[in-house]
Design an enzyme around this catalytic site. Structure first.
Site, PDB file in Angstrom:
ATOM      1  N   ASP A 215       3.466 -13.052  25.192  1.00  0.00           N
ATOM      2  CA  ASP A 215       3.717 -12.393  26.477  1.00  0.00           C
ATOM      3  C   ASP A 215       2.440 -12.182  27.303  1.00  0.00           C
ATOM      4  O   ASP A 215       2.507 -11.727  28.440  1.00  0.00           O
ATOM      5  CB  ASP A 215       4.399 -11.039  26.202  1.00  0.00           C
ATOM      6  CG  ASP A 215       4.848 -10.315  27.465  1.00  0.00           C
ATOM      7  OD1 ASP A 215       5.199 -11.003  28.441  1.00  0.00           O
ATOM      8  OD2 ASP A 215       4.853  -9.084  27.474  1.00  0.00           O
ATOM      9  N   SER A 243       7.179  -7.409  33.407  1.00  0.00           N
ATOM     10  CA  SER A 243       8.092  -8.419  32.869  1.00  0.00           C
ATOM     11  C   SER A 243       9.523  -7.881  32.920  1.00  0.00           C
ATOM     12  O   SER A 243       9.770  -6.728  32.559  1.00  0.00           O
ATOM     13  CB  SER A 243       7.731  -8.762  31.424  1.00  0.00           C
ATOM     14  OG  SER A 243       6.399  -9.218  31.325  1.00  0.00           O
ATOM     15  N   GLN A 293      10.116 -16.668  30.774  1.00  0.00           N
ATOM     16  CA  GLN A 293      10.018 -15.280  31.221  1.00  0.00           C
ATOM     17  C   GLN A 293      10.194 -15.199  32.732  1.00  0.00           C
ATOM     18  O   GLN A 293       9.794 -16.115  33.466  1.00  0.00           O
ATOM     19  CB  GLN A 293       8.661 -14.678  30.841  1.00  0.00           C
ATOM     20  CG  GLN A 293       8.502 -13.225  31.226  1.00  0.00           C
ATOM     21  CD  GLN A 293       7.152 -12.660  30.797  1.00  0.00           C
ATOM     22  OE1 GLN A 293       6.259 -12.484  31.616  1.00  0.00           O
ATOM     23  NE2 GLN A 293       6.988 -12.406  29.508  1.00  0.00           N
TER      24      GLN A 293
END
Length: 306
Positions: A215, A243, A293
């Site tokens: 991430d 996110s 993402q």
């Protein structure tokens, strides 16, 4: 030269200390009954709990309810609220399905009675079948690329930007455009990453650390295509970013203590949301994981909706 070597060694030691704290924390998940787990309050390098941290802990909780020999092959999550680093986190696991080949678990990460992150993991038993993959793109050796920590310290010294995340427990090395470069980029990036310390042969630990690391750089491919500087976003200077979701497909066993090349790109941004996909290759050229993402970015003062 001596000063550069000392800075490099200090950065390595800082990352190693951060890694040891991370491993100790994800190893402190305590079962409290009925497939619930708790983790005490820990330190944070941000003003919020980093999303990858929550995912690594959620994986450890989910794996504790799965039969031995089954390994994570996919993960899908939504980040519903910003985690508060001053509060403990509890994880509630729901056993959605168990078959001869798969186990599916849904995990709620909660703080103060509210769901912060909702994650679904699928675990699979070993099997055989069809095989193919894309070729690994060319990239310089990671040893020839400077570490992100060193580049930031050379730019800022001890006055690092708010939420810079130094020290990460992961050595991140940008091959292409840095997220703090002023030029507008095309959103195609190659990044080497690994943890510095040699780790035991524990597949779950390596997967958890990979989930944590996956991430770190995903927003960069979005922001560099706009006049949004990395420091403006992470420090809240004019922009707010977070996110929204994160997905991983693990194609092969992964080692977090060996170099992985993350090839990422952002193909689209619209309505304040940017989409990024990525592929992780090991040094042998094996495509070990794919990720995706969507991130949320708004100017400070606009209706956020987050």
């Amino acid at each position: 030269m001596a000063e550069d070597l000392a800075r490099t060694e200090n950065a390595r030691q800082d990352r190693a200390a951060s890694l040891r704290r991370l491993i100790a924390r994800i190893g402190q998940i305590v079962p409290v009954g009925n497939d619930r787990f708790e983790v005490p309050v820990g330190d944070s390098v941000f003003d919020r709990i980093y999303g990858g941290h929550l995912l690594a802990e959620a994986l450890m909780a989910a794996a504790a309810t799965v039969a031995e020999g089954r390994v994570m092959h996919s993960m899908h999550c939504y980040f519903l609220r910003l985690g508060d680093p001053s509060l403990a986190v509890s994880y509630s696991v729901e056993r959605l399905r168990d078959t001869r080949g798969f186990s599916v678990r849904q995990v709620r990460a909660e703080q103060a009675g509210k769901t912060v992150t909702l994650v679904t993991f699928s675990f699979a038993a070993p099997s055989e079948g069809m095989t193919h993959q894309w070729r690994m793109p060319d990239a310089p050796d990671p040893e020839s690329v400077p570490s992100r920590d060193i580049e930031l310290m050379e730019m800022h010294g001890a006055e690092l930007p708010v939420n810079a995340g130094v020290p990460w427990p992961v050595d991140v090395r940008h091959v292409d455009q840095r997220p703090w470069d002023p030029a507008i980029g095309d959103g195609h990036h190659r990044i080497w990453m690994r943890v510095d310390e040699r780790l035991p042969d524990d597949p779950l630990l390596h997967t958890a650390l990979f989930v944590y690391a996956s991430d770190i750089t995903m927003a960069d491919a979005v922001t560099v295509q706009h006049p949004i500087r990395w420091e403006d976003l992470i420090a809240g200077r004019g922009y707010f970013g977070a996110s929204l979701d994160h997905a991983i497909w693990l194609h092969a066993p992964v080692r977090a203590d060996e170099w992985l090349l993350h090839v990422q790109e952002s193909s689209r941004a619209a309505d304040g949301r940017g989409f990024t996909t990525g592929r992780f290759f090991d040094r042998a050229g094996t495509l070990v994981a794919s990720v995706a993402q969507e991130i949320f970015i708004r100017k400070v003062g606009e209706e956020s909706g987050k």
